[in-house]
Design a protein around this motif. Sequence first.
Motif, PDB file in Angstrom:
ATOM      1  N   TRP A 164      82.684  47.369 -47.179  1.00  0.00           N
ATOM      2  CA  TRP A 164      83.889  48.111 -46.760  1.00  0.00           C
ATOM      3  C   TRP A 164      83.532  49.569 -46.440  1.00  0.00           C
ATOM      4  O   TRP A 164      82.809  50.216 -47.198  1.00  0.00           O
ATOM      5  N   TRP A 165      84.041  50.094 -45.325  1.00  0.00           N
ATOM      6  CA  TRP A 165      83.555  51.362 -44.780  1.00  0.00           C
ATOM      7  C   TRP A 165      83.743  52.573 -45.679  1.00  0.00           C
ATOM      8  O   TRP A 165      83.074  53.589 -45.514  1.00  0.00           O
ATOM      9  N   THR A 166      84.625  52.470 -46.674  1.00  0.00           N
ATOM     10  CA  THR A 166      84.889  53.649 -47.516  1.00  0.00           C
ATOM     11  C   THR A 166      84.037  53.672 -48.786  1.00  0.00           C
ATOM     12  O   THR A 166      84.222  54.551 -49.632  1.00  0.00           O
ATOM     13  N   GLY A 213      77.340  56.734 -41.662  1.00  0.00           N
ATOM     14  CA  GLY A 213      77.340  58.081 -42.250  1.00  0.00           C
ATOM     15  C   GLY A 213      78.344  58.181 -43.388  1.00  0.00           C
ATOM     16  O   GLY A 213      78.068  58.792 -44.429  1.00  0.00           O
ATOM     17  N   PHE A 214      79.512  57.571 -43.191  1.00  0.00           N
ATOM     18  CA  PHE A 214      80.495  57.531 -44.280  1.00  0.00           C
ATOM     19  C   PHE A 214      79.918  56.769 -45.472  1.00  0.00           C
ATOM     20  O   PHE A 214      80.201  57.081 -46.625  1.00  0.00           O
ATOM     21  N   MET A 215      79.137  55.736 -45.174  1.00  0.00           N
ATOM     22  CA  MET A 215      78.617  54.874 -46.246  1.00  0.00           C
ATOM     23  C   MET A 215      77.443  55.530 -46.978  1.00  0.00           C
ATOM     24  O   MET A 215      77.373  55.496 -48.197  1.00  0.00           O
ATOM     25  N   ILE A 265      87.339  58.097 -32.291  1.00  0.00           N
ATOM     26  CA  ILE A 265      87.129  59.508 -32.642  1.00  0.00           C
ATOM     27  C   ILE A 265      86.452  59.635 -34.017  1.00  0.00           C
ATOM     28  O   ILE A 265      85.686  60.575 -34.256  1.00  0.00           O
ATOM     29  N   ASP A 266      86.668  58.659 -34.887  1.00  0.00           N
ATOM     30  CA  ASP A 266      86.110  58.674 -36.245  1.00  0.00           C
ATOM     31  C   ASP A 266      84.586  58.858 -36.245  1.00  0.00           C
ATOM     32  O   ASP A 266      84.008  59.431 -37.183  1.00  0.00           O
ATOM     33  N   THR A 267      83.933  58.343 -35.202  1.00  0.00           N
ATOM     34  CA  THR A 267      82.459  58.388 -35.137  1.00  0.00           C
ATOM     35  C   THR A 267      81.926  59.814 -35.182  1.00  0.00           C
ATOM     36  O   THR A 267      80.784  60.044 -35.590  1.00  0.00           O
ATOM     37  N   GLY A 277      95.108  51.806 -31.789  1.00  0.00           N
ATOM     38  CA  GLY A 277      94.374  52.001 -33.039  1.00  0.00           C
ATOM     39  C   GLY A 277      95.306  52.085 -34.235  1.00  0.00           C
ATOM     40  O   GLY A 277      96.244  51.299 -34.354  1.00  0.00           O
ATOM     41  N   GLN A 278      95.105  53.095 -35.092  1.00  0.00           N
ATOM     42  CA  GLN A 278      95.866  53.168 -36.346  1.00  0.00           C
ATOM     43  C   GLN A 278      97.110  54.049 -36.254  1.00  0.00           C
ATOM     44  O   GLN A 278      97.783  54.284 -37.260  1.00  0.00           O
ATOM     45  N   GLY A 279      97.397  54.563 -35.064  1.00  0.00           N
ATOM     46  CA  GLY A 279      98.585  55.395 -34.895  1.00  0.00           C
ATOM     47  C   GLY A 279      99.808  54.581 -34.523  1.00  0.00           C
ATOM     48  O   GLY A 279      99.812  53.346 -34.608  1.00  0.00           O
ATOM     49  N   THR A 318      99.632  60.314 -31.405  1.00  0.00           N
ATOM     50  CA  THR A 318      98.565  61.120 -32.016  1.00  0.00           C
ATOM     51  C   THR A 318      98.470  60.827 -33.500  1.00  0.00           C
ATOM     52  O   THR A 318      99.157  61.445 -34.322  1.00  0.00           O
ATOM     53  N   TRP A 319      97.619  59.882 -33.828  1.00  0.00           N
ATOM     54  CA  TRP A 319      97.358  59.500 -35.219  1.00  0.00           C
ATOM     55  C   TRP A 319      96.742  60.716 -35.922  1.00  0.00           C
ATOM     56  O   TRP A 319      95.719  61.244 -35.473  1.00  0.00           O
ATOM     57  N   SER A 320      97.347  61.143 -37.006  1.00  0.00           N
ATOM     58  CA  SER A 320      96.909  62.425 -37.586  1.00  0.00           C
ATOM     59  C   SER A 320      95.510  62.343 -38.199  1.00  0.00           C
ATOM     60  O   SER A 320      94.765  63.329 -38.186  1.00  0.00           O
ATOM     61  N   ARG A 321      95.121  61.178 -38.749  1.00  0.00           N
ATOM     62  CA  ARG A 321      93.765  61.135 -39.308  1.00  0.00           C
ATOM     63  C   ARG A 321      92.727  61.189 -38.181  1.00  0.00           C
ATOM     64  O   ARG A 321      91.666  61.793 -38.342  1.00  0.00           O
ATOM     65  N   GLY A 322      93.065  60.573 -37.049  1.00  0.00           N
ATOM     66  CA  GLY A 322      92.162  60.692 -35.903  1.00  0.00           C
ATOM     67  C   GLY A 322      92.003  62.163 -35.516  1.00  0.00           C
ATOM     68  O   GLY A 322      90.897  62.643 -35.237  1.00  0.00           O
ATOM     69  N   SER A 344      92.306  64.663 -37.467  1.00  0.00           N
ATOM     70  CA  SER A 344      91.504  65.349 -38.500  1.00  0.00           C
ATOM     71  C   SER A 344      90.013  65.046 -38.354  1.00  0.00           C
ATOM     72  O   SER A 344      89.182  65.932 -38.564  1.00  0.00           O
ATOM     73  N   TRP A 345      89.679  63.808 -37.950  1.00  0.00           N
ATOM     74  CA  TRP A 345      88.258  63.510 -37.704  1.00  0.00           C
ATOM     75  C   TRP A 345      87.731  64.401 -36.578  1.00  0.00           C
ATOM     76  O   TRP A 345      86.557  64.805 -36.591  1.00  0.00           O
ATOM     77  N   ALA A 346      88.589  64.713 -35.614  1.00  0.00           N
ATOM     78  CA  ALA A 346      88.157  65.585 -34.509  1.00  0.00           C
ATOM     79  C   ALA A 346      87.984  67.030 -34.981  1.00  0.00           C
ATOM     80  O   ALA A 346      86.981  67.685 -34.669  1.00  0.00           O
ATOM     81  N   THR A 351      97.869  57.026 -46.141  1.00  0.00           N
ATOM     82  CA  THR A 351      98.355  55.876 -45.357  1.00  0.00           C
ATOM     83  C   THR A 351      97.209  55.326 -44.526  1.00  0.00           C
ATOM     84  O   THR A 351      96.579  56.067 -43.766  1.00  0.00           O
ATOM     85  N   GLU A 352      96.955  54.037 -44.687  1.00  0.00           N
ATOM     86  CA  GLU A 352      95.820  53.431 -43.979  1.00  0.00           C
ATOM     87  C   GLU A 352      96.025  53.453 -42.468  1.00  0.00           C
ATOM     88  O   GLU A 352      95.112  53.779 -41.707  1.00  0.00           O
ATOM     89  N   ALA A 353      97.216  53.066 -42.041  1.00  0.00           N
ATOM     90  CA  ALA A 353      97.545  53.051 -40.612  1.00  0.00           C
ATOM     91  C   ALA A 353      99.059  53.057 -40.494  1.00  0.00           C
ATOM     92  O   ALA A 353      99.746  52.727 -41.473  1.00  0.00           O
ATOM     93  N   ILE A 409      90.653  56.544 -51.559  1.00  0.00           N
ATOM     94  CA  ILE A 409      89.527  57.249 -52.174  1.00  0.00           C
ATOM     95  C   ILE A 409      89.050  58.464 -51.377  1.00  0.00           C
ATOM     96  O   ILE A 409      88.709  59.497 -51.935  1.00  0.00           O
ATOM     97  N   TYR A 410      89.077  58.366 -50.035  1.00  0.00           N
ATOM     98  CA  TYR A 410      88.578  59.534 -49.292  1.00  0.00           C
ATOM     99  C   TYR A 410      89.603  60.665 -49.271  1.00  0.00           C
ATOM    100  O   TYR A 410      89.242  61.793 -48.908  1.00  0.00           O
ATOM    101  N   GLY A 411      90.844  60.397 -49.673  1.00  0.00           N
ATOM    102  CA  GLY A 411      91.799  61.495 -49.877  1.00  0.00           C
ATOM    103  C   GLY A 411      91.288  62.374 -51.023  1.00  0.00           C
ATOM    104  O   GLY A 411      91.207  63.601 -50.907  1.00  0.00           O
TER     105      GLY A 411
HETATM  106  N1  GLY Z   1      87.631  55.387 -40.035  1.00  0.00           N
HETATM  107  C1  GLY Z   1      88.778  54.582 -40.266  1.00  0.00           C
HETATM  108  C2  GLY Z   1      89.941  55.346 -40.726  1.00  0.00           C
HETATM  109  O1  GLY Z   1      89.976  56.556 -40.667  1.00  0.00           O
HETATM  110  O2  GLY Z   1      90.867  54.698 -41.210  1.00  0.00           O
END
Ligand code: GLY
Length: 380
Positions: free
Chosen positions: A60-62, A108-110, A161-163, A223-225, A231-235, A237-239, A347-349, A359-361
């Motif tokens: 799992w990516w997190t 990188g996250f992992m 954008i997460d990349t 995507g997750q928005g 404009t998905w806010s976590r996207g 923030s990744w930017a 919120t996941e999505a 957890i990443y919060g």
């Molecule tokens: N990288 C996936 C997410 O932010 O949910």
Amino acid sequence: MFYENYIAENKAWIDEMVAKLDKKLSRVAVESRDKLPYTTDANGKHDNCLDPATGKNVTWWTNGFWGGLMWLMYEKTGNEEYKKTAERSEELLDGYLANFQSLDHDSGFMEHILAGANYRLTGNEKSKNRNLYCAAALASRYNLSGGFIRAWNWEAGLTIIDTMMNLPQLYWASSITGDTRFKKIAMAHADMAMVEHIRPDGSVVHICSHDIEDGHVIETRQGQGYAVGSTWSRGASWAVYGFVLSYLHTGKQEYLEASKKAAHYFITGCATNGWLPPVDFRAPEEPVCYDSTAGAITACGLIELAKVLPEYEKPMYLKAAFEILKAMEKEFCNWEDSTDYILGMGTEAYGRKVHVPIIYGDYFFAEAILKLAGSEFNPW
Ligand code: GLY
């Protein structure tokens, strides 16, 4: 010296936050040592991504964030209990490295904030090896004619954008091997993302689908928005954080400008919402839906912007970081001894896993506070 003065004015709050983080996390570090937490149960106790009952596993990516958070706290406090838990996470994640087909754009996250942090803090050669292995796998995802790093392992033409947050693993690989290919691949991807993932108004596109031969964008996706074009806010923030990190690693001015542009959109959307980040800046007002993780990630980016920008540009970014962190601390944080998480209301999505601890919060909230407390260690 605006930055130093503003930090000094807020020192009592920063010290209080560091003390509260340490009090809670030093207990949870021991209790959740053998877990790879993603969220919590209804009682606020960590789940475990190794538990077959959750349907998730070590890939799992997190799964790097818990150990990454432990390294942040170890670096701040020197408490060996944090180090032991970080090392245990790294060991557990060898199950992820053992399955090459599970590696994707998230390496990188992992591993960069886990094995990579271990190497940078302790010089552990095994950890260096793990992170180099991931960097090589990440670089191998580069589409030569299209000019982008492929996301996920299904369609070959997708970028997200997460990349941007995984590129530091490539910058690091170049710096320690002396092989500039890693850095060039990272910069080629960042150059693409500046054009295709940041709209002229500073809002952010989560997913682009590219032609795999010439790289042109065929369509953007939801995507997750909330919707295509939102404009998905976590996207976002990744930017904000991802582009300022690329600037720090390369010195390329355009990346700094891209981070600022995304930050301006984020700050406006947050300031008009009581400084609490909605899950999407272009979604209906009802149902009310927040994503605290976006606020924590963005705060990290804003602090880095405030550090590198000229004197009279600093205040806007540093003040916004404090506004977001303080608003979220007041409304969303849980400092009780009976629970394992700190930052709630992630919120996941849009419409999926809404208002839960993620957890990443906790990871980015702690990273932001530790930056304000003067930590020089940048895990990215
Ligand atoms: N990288 C996936 C997410 O932010 O949910």
